[in-house]
Design an enzyme around this catalytic site. Sequence first.
Site, PDB file in Angstrom:
ATOM      1  N   CYS A   1       0.813  -1.208   0.000  1.00  0.00           N
ATOM      2  CA  CYS A   1       0.000   0.000   0.000  1.00  0.00           C
ATOM      3  C   CYS A   1       0.848   1.260   0.000  1.00  0.00           C
ATOM      4  CB  CYS A   1      -0.832  -0.074   1.272  1.00  0.00           C
ATOM      5  SG  CYS A   1      -1.618   1.423   1.697  1.00  0.00           S
TER       6      CYS A   1
ATOM      7  N   ASP B   1      -6.962  -4.420   9.907  1.00  0.00           N
ATOM      8  CA  ASP B   1      -6.571  -4.791   8.536  1.00  0.00           C
ATOM      9  C   ASP B   1      -5.256  -4.146   8.108  1.00  0.00           C
ATOM     10  OD1 ASP B   1      -6.434  -5.452   5.884  1.00  0.00           O
ATOM     11  OD2 ASP B   1      -8.013  -4.084   5.249  1.00  0.00           O
TER      12      ASP B   1
ATOM     13  N   GLY C   1      -0.656  -4.356   7.746  1.00  0.00           N
ATOM     14  CA  GLY C   1       0.526  -3.913   8.487  1.00  0.00           C
ATOM     15  C   GLY C   1       1.157  -4.967   9.373  1.00  0.00           C
TER      16      GLY C   1
ATOM     17  N   ARG D   1       0.481  -7.797  -4.940  1.00  0.00           N
ATOM     18  CA  ARG D   1       0.261  -6.437  -5.412  1.00  0.00           C
ATOM     19  C   ARG D   1      -0.913  -5.815  -4.690  1.00  0.00           C
ATOM     20  NH1 ARG D   1      -1.987  -7.788 -11.470  1.00  0.00           N
ATOM     21  NH2 ARG D   1      -4.062  -8.423 -10.837  1.00  0.00           N
TER      22      ARG D   1
ATOM     23  N   ARG E   1      -8.407  -5.225 -13.904  1.00  0.00           N
ATOM     24  CA  ARG E   1      -9.853  -5.198 -13.659  1.00  0.00           C
ATOM     25  C   ARG E   1     -10.619  -4.480 -14.768  1.00  0.00           C
ATOM     26  NH1 ARG E   1      -8.417  -4.287  -8.194  1.00  0.00           N
ATOM     27  NH2 ARG E   1      -8.882  -2.085  -8.278  1.00  0.00           N
TER      28      ARG E   1
ATOM     29  N   GLU F   1      -2.717   3.729  -5.577  1.00  0.00           N
ATOM     30  CA  GLU F   1      -2.343   3.804  -4.166  1.00  0.00           C
ATOM     31  C   GLU F   1      -1.832   2.450  -3.695  1.00  0.00           C
ATOM     32  OE1 GLU F   1      -5.237   5.583  -1.555  1.00  0.00           O
ATOM     33  OE2 GLU F   1      -5.687   7.148  -3.008  1.00  0.00           O
TER      34      GLU F   1
ATOM     35  N   SER G   1      15.486  -4.579  20.066  1.00  0.00           N
ATOM     36  CA  SER G   1      14.314  -5.469  20.004  1.00  0.00           C
ATOM     37  C   SER G   1      14.075  -6.022  18.619  1.00  0.00           C
ATOM     38  CB  SER G   1      13.052  -4.701  20.422  1.00  0.00           C
ATOM     39  OG  SER G   1      13.222  -4.127  21.685  1.00  0.00           O
TER      40      SER G   1
HETATM   41  P1  XMP Z   1      -0.839  -6.506   4.662  1.00  0.00           P
HETATM   42  O1  XMP Z   1       0.094  -5.585   5.366  1.00  0.00           O
HETATM   43  O2  XMP Z   1      -1.278  -7.641   5.504  1.00  0.00           O
HETATM   44  O3  XMP Z   1      -2.143  -5.620   4.353  1.00  0.00           O
HETATM   45  O4  XMP Z   1      -0.315  -6.930   3.327  1.00  0.00           O
HETATM   46  C1  XMP Z   1      -3.255  -6.098   3.675  1.00  0.00           C
HETATM   47  C2  XMP Z   1      -4.238  -4.985   3.446  1.00  0.00           C
HETATM   48  O5  XMP Z   1      -3.667  -3.951   2.636  1.00  0.00           O
HETATM   49  C3  XMP Z   1      -4.736  -3.197   2.065  1.00  0.00           C
HETATM   50  N1  XMP Z   1      -4.462  -2.993   0.647  1.00  0.00           N
HETATM   51  C4  XMP Z   1      -4.188  -1.811   0.092  1.00  0.00           C
HETATM   52  N2  XMP Z   1      -4.145  -0.578   0.612  1.00  0.00           N
HETATM   53  N3  XMP Z   1      -3.591   0.314  -1.506  1.00  0.00           N
HETATM   54  C5  XMP Z   1      -3.878   0.476  -0.199  1.00  0.00           C
HETATM   55  O6  XMP Z   1      -3.901   1.631   0.272  1.00  0.00           O
HETATM   56  C6  XMP Z   1      -3.616  -0.909  -2.108  1.00  0.00           C
HETATM   57  O7  XMP Z   1      -3.353  -1.048  -3.296  1.00  0.00           O
HETATM   58  C7  XMP Z   1      -3.939  -2.016  -1.264  1.00  0.00           C
HETATM   59  N4  XMP Z   1      -4.097  -3.342  -1.519  1.00  0.00           N
HETATM   60  C8  XMP Z   1      -4.407  -3.904  -0.314  1.00  0.00           C
HETATM   61  C9  XMP Z   1      -6.002  -3.997   2.260  1.00  0.00           C
HETATM   62  O8  XMP Z   1      -6.741  -3.370   3.277  1.00  0.00           O
HETATM   63  C10 XMP Z   1      -5.477  -5.356   2.676  1.00  0.00           C
HETATM   64  O9  XMP Z   1      -6.391  -6.095   3.427  1.00  0.00           O
END
Ligand code: XMP
Length: 480
Positions: A298, A330, A332, A388, A399, A416, A477
Amino acid sequence: MLLVPQCSVIESRDPSRVDLRARLTKRLHLARPIVSANMDTVTRAPMAIVMAEEGGIGIIDRGYRPGDIEPQVREVLQVKRTQHGIVRDPRTIDDNATLAEAAAAMIQSGIGTLVVVDAHGKLAGLLTERDLRFVTDSTRRVRERMTALDRLVLYEGDISLPDAERLMVERKVKKLPLVDRDGRLIGLVTSRDLVRQRRLPFATRDDNGRLRVGAAIGARGDYLERAAELLRAGVDVLVIDIAHGHSVVMERALAAVRARFPDAEVIAGNVATAEGARFLDDRGASAVKVGIGPGGGCTTRITTSFGVPQLQALADCREGVGDDVPIIADGGIKRHGSVAEALLFGGDTVMLGSAFAGTRESPGEIVQKPVVVPESQKTVKVPFKVLRGMASLEAIKDRLDVEEADLVDLQALGAEGMEVSVPLRGSARTVFQDMMKHLCSSISYGGADSLEDLRRRFRADPHRYVVRLSEASRRESYER
Ligand code: XMP
């Protein structure tokens, strides 16, 4: 920050003995607080099956072209058909069909036993792969090779799984068709499914013993039609997730979904503030998804400078909606330890994307990339899969319709998200199970005897747990 260890009270950190239950929505519960993200490089049927078998749930992404609802429905059906208690819609074949047609149906569905029905939908027999072996004339009819009704054990009416098991053991059969009073097929119990049910005690199942699965629908375009088709296929929870869920677009979508499907479980997001979380709760969300910009794929914070640090966002949203509203944390989560943090600061469950990317179950091609080994400076080929962001240019492009893609200035869409290569790393099941072991260890260090107990203790006195880190202690840490 770190969390300060407390006096441990549990004898075992074995995840099969520590209660890790959590709420997914106001009505649905999980035995494990894990949700795989609705991203087209993370969750399709294979991932969703592993998630549900292990006690979490997977959300099938909507990364298909507009109007192209059927592929997403197919993924949902694949999960719902994987394991059952009682199969309500077993694969059937007409007794008048040819053996060639039966063989094709078996190959296409991957199912080795077809229930044979006559022209009136009445049970006529069973046809298995074995019945087709050594058949030289495949134009012969199914009714000539099937095990006919008079040689089958069947049951009239509904039956509980333990009773079905008893009957099947007693009569030494592996399949038990269920029929109504007129002999019409109403279900099928198989010994394979019964065994699998036993082996997976934490699996997330619906009332018919089928695995649960969720699916994302978006907030524009075909979302209502998509929701209707997914619900018809048996999806357990819909996710309306857009980058900025505290918005009029979401308000409109949530109102329309609620009006048309008042009983559906609908998770809405994403938000990162107390006001945003209340906004979704007030408009009927069954759970609120929290996270603006923490995701591994992201770039929202970099490209817009908007977002809230994830633990702050979780704490604020929890404060905003109180204890009754389930929150999904959701994005991070890069270390397993962060699962516990997200659950303590406000999440009921955590949603993960990159943590499950690069596994056997994540969709996508394996690519061999040259990597230089630092010690020897030699170049070796390492297998990778791509993760991605769903708002990355690559995902957006896929898409769009082919014609549309030529017309739209893709750069102007304002991506984004980005694409990252993730080294291949075994099964998502192993990642999941390791994560749960570490969560149990967190519960032990936290002086609690269950996940719920840990959350309660933390919320009662967070300052007892949290220790801020200096830059030196942060390095001590986390830098390895
Ligand atoms: P992690 O850190 O586990 O996060 O890979 C997964 C979440 O990232 C979000 N997501 C995005 N957010 N642009 C964003 O701002 C994106 O292109 C994007 N793709 C995924 C989404 O909430 C997912 O569950």
